[in-house]
Design an enzyme around this catalytic site. Structure first.
Site, short mmCIF file in Angstrom:
data_model
loop_
_atom_site.label_atom_id
_atom_site.label_comp_id
_atom_site.label_asym_id
_atom_site.label_seq_id
_atom_site.Cartn_x
_atom_site.Cartn_y
_atom_site.Cartn_z
N LYS A 121 -7.58 2.18 -0.71
CA LYS A 121 -6.85 3.09 0.06
C LYS A 121 -6.23 4.05 -0.85
O LYS A 121 -5.55 5.06 -0.45
CB LYS A 121 -5.43 2.09 0.55
N CYS A 191 -15.75 -1.97 -7.09
CA CYS A 191 -16.97 -2.90 -6.96
C CYS A 191 -18.16 -2.23 -6.81
O CYS A 191 -18.10 -1.30 -5.84
CB CYS A 191 -16.17 -4.12 -5.76
N GLU A 442 -8.51 -6.62 6.35
CA GLU A 442 -9.98 -6.69 6.41
C GLU A 442 -10.54 -8.00 6.57
O GLU A 442 -9.73 -8.88 6.45
CB GLU A 442 -10.35 -6.12 4.99
N SER A 466 -14.30 -5.15 5.45
CA SER A 466 -14.48 -4.71 4.16
C SER A 466 -15.93 -3.71 3.94
O SER A 466 -16.60 -3.96 4.93
CB SER A 466 -14.48 -5.68 3.06
#
Length: 550
Positions: A121, A191, A442, A466
């Site tokens: 975000k 990630c 999510e 996600s």
């Protein structure tokens, strides 16, 4: 200079005294003041190293003749927030980030901004602030995490989430689950797959607000990332000198380019929310139909995790986003004259090339002929729903199943873990939209557990997924349940029909029966009645308009 409002003239004597207290003398104040917004935090692996990026950016600013002043922004790690109340704050934090940058930048009179985000975000929140402020700005992120290695395969955080499902199904023991969690996240950075953070950092390049490599150079490649940050310091001074502002860059053409590349790489479905919200700040309306229109004409040419086995380091080796744009441009579907912080898109991709054709396919031999995201429509989603089609296996693209309904993510996960969901079901998780959640949680936990347990089921929600989610996971269903949308009217045992190629999402119930159910429906009490989330729930709009605040 814009910063003259805080440093020039007799009435700014006290202001200069305050700058003196921080070590900034006349020689510093005679230069452009550049705000360095650093989202460093010790609770997000994607941000743990951002002090180094900020220091490099400040060196670049100083070398180019500016004065850098650093200030912070908050951030939420979606992985750590996943599966509990904390996830309700993730999307809502996007608005706090944009608001706080606006407050500091306006109060401080900056001439320009370097924005240093990395995770989900924070990237869109900073881009929203840039568009709103319209001060010369450049984005330089922290870069993606390296993939982990386990049993001779590259893995990422999504395998850790899936391990929980495998453990619950008895497919692995606790020792193996522990080995996977120890191997999944080997370095700092966002990630490693093409999840939301890496998609948005990549699209920042395409929008023109970041430099080439921003989305793909791994965080662990510290030399390359520092060089990128130093270059951003030089670029921001050029932007200030030439008065090139975000709204010169964030045009309709820029957003169409971003959506095109998003479809070409199979990016996170959350980009539909974020691109819509950034465009809103730029005074541009992006209807859901535009995503689908562009998706239908854009070939899907990369297959990164979670859809495939490649990760961001592979895309970087293959030539990065510039190479993707160069390949897609062969179809004539990009606006080559769109402006970036360093020239046009045409200038940027002039020398780009694909160096690993196993990672970036040609437009003539794509993974699929249409883009990675599909917008679904029907009596269950009158204002559209979103699915990451690139992460759906072929035999689930068309699917019909029996509804099992849950009023929260937690209820849904518990039912899946307890073995109450069977092949052929459609898991319905509702009252998790922007208003109902609140905050539009999510759903990586349920999708990962479903994948780990090997279930052949679909999942639909007015929440979101996600970027690491895979399978027939359909989110952003609008109107949401809290507003009395059709998803609120589904009953256990109803048949739900999904047809992704034809963009259909239907509840096989008559209009008369839906009308009867709607008449009897009562809006439930808000889940949270105090604090920031309570205010957010009252002010936020629907997912199909980007979940922006009124």
């Amino acid at each position: 200079m814009r910063s003259d409002v805080v440093k020039k003239g007799a009435t700014r004597c006290a202001h200069r005294s305050l700058f003196n207290a921080m070590g900034f003398g006349p020689e510093d104040l005679n230069k452009p003041l550049i705000g360095i917004c650093n989202s460093f935090t010790e609770v997000i692996p994607g941000h743990i190293h951002l002090r180094e990026i900020a220091d490099a950016a400040k060196l670049g600013v100083a070398a180019a003749g500016g004065t850098a002043l650093e200030f912070p922004a908050i951030g939420v790690c979606d992985g750590i927030a996943m599966g509990h109340t904390g996830m309700k704050y993730s999307l809502a934090s996007r608005e706090l980030i944009a608001d706080s940058i606006e407050a500091v930048a306006m109060a401080s009179g900056f001439d320009g901004l370097i924005l240093i985000p990395n995770c989900d975000k924070v990237v869109p929140g900073m881009l929203m602030a840039a568009a709103r402020l319209n001060i010369p700005s450049v984005v330089v992120s922290g870069g993606p995490m390296l993939a982990g290695r386990y049993q001779e395969h590259d893995i990422s955080v999504s395998q850790s989430f899936e391990a929980a499902g495998k453990f619950a199904a008895g497919l692995i023991d606790e020792a193996e689950m522990t080995e996977i969690e120890a191997a999944s996240c080997p370095s700092c950075g966002s990630c490693a797959g093409l999840f939301t953070a890496n998609t948005m950092n990549s699209l920042s390049e395409v929008l023109g607000m970041a430099l080439p490599g921003n989305g793909t150079i791994p965080a662990a490649y510290t030399g390359a990332r520092r060089q990128l940050a130093k270059r951003a310091g030089h670029v921001i001074l050029d932007l200030v000198k030439n008065d090139i502002k975000p709204l010169d860059i964030l045009t309709q053409k820029a957003f169409e380019n971003a959506i095109t590349v998003d479809m070409g790489i199979g990016g996170s479905s959350n980009t539909v929310l974020h691109l819509t919200a950034i465009a809103h700040e730029a005074g541009i309306t992006i209807p859901p139909t535009l995503f689908d229109e562009i998706s239908r004409r854009t070939p899907y040419i990369t297959k990164l995790s979670p859809a495939g086995t490649h990760h961001m380091q592979d895309l970087n080796e293959a030539g990065g986003i510039s190479a993707v744009m160069k390949e897609l441009s062969k179809k004539g579907i990009l606006h080559m004259d769109a402006l970036t912080v360093t020239g046009t898109i045409a200038d940027r991709i002039k020398h780009a090339k694909i160096t690993r054709p196993d990672v970036i396919h040609s437009v003539d031999t794509p993974y699929r002929k249409q883009g990675g995201i599909a917008m679904l429509h029907g009596n269950l989603a009158p204002n559209y729903a979103v699915v990451k089609a690139s992460a759906v296996v072929e035999d689930m693209l068309v699917y019909k199943g029996t509804a099992k309904c849950f009023a929260s993510e937690e209820e849904g996960v518990n039912a899946i873990m307890d073995g109450k969901i069977k092949n052929g079901d459609v898991v319905v998780i509702r009252y998790e939209g922007p208003k109902g959640g609140p905050g539009m949680q999510e759903m990586l936990n349920p999708t990962a557990v479903i994948t780990g347990m090997g279930l052949k089921v679909a999942l639909i929600t007015d929440g979101r997924f996600s970027g690491a989610s895979q399978g027939a996971a359909i989110g952003h269903i609008s109107p949401e349940a809290m507003e009395g949308g059709p998803i609120a009217l589904i009953e256990d045992g109803d048949i739900i029909s999904i047809d992704i190629p034809n963009r259909k999402l239907e509840l096989e119930v008559s209009d008369e029966e839906l009308a009867r159910r709607k008449k009897n429906w009562k809006q439930p009490e808000p889940k949270i009645k105090t604090g920031y989330l309570s205010r957010y729930a009252r002010l936020t709009t629907s997912a199909n308009t980007g979940a922006v605040l009124k």
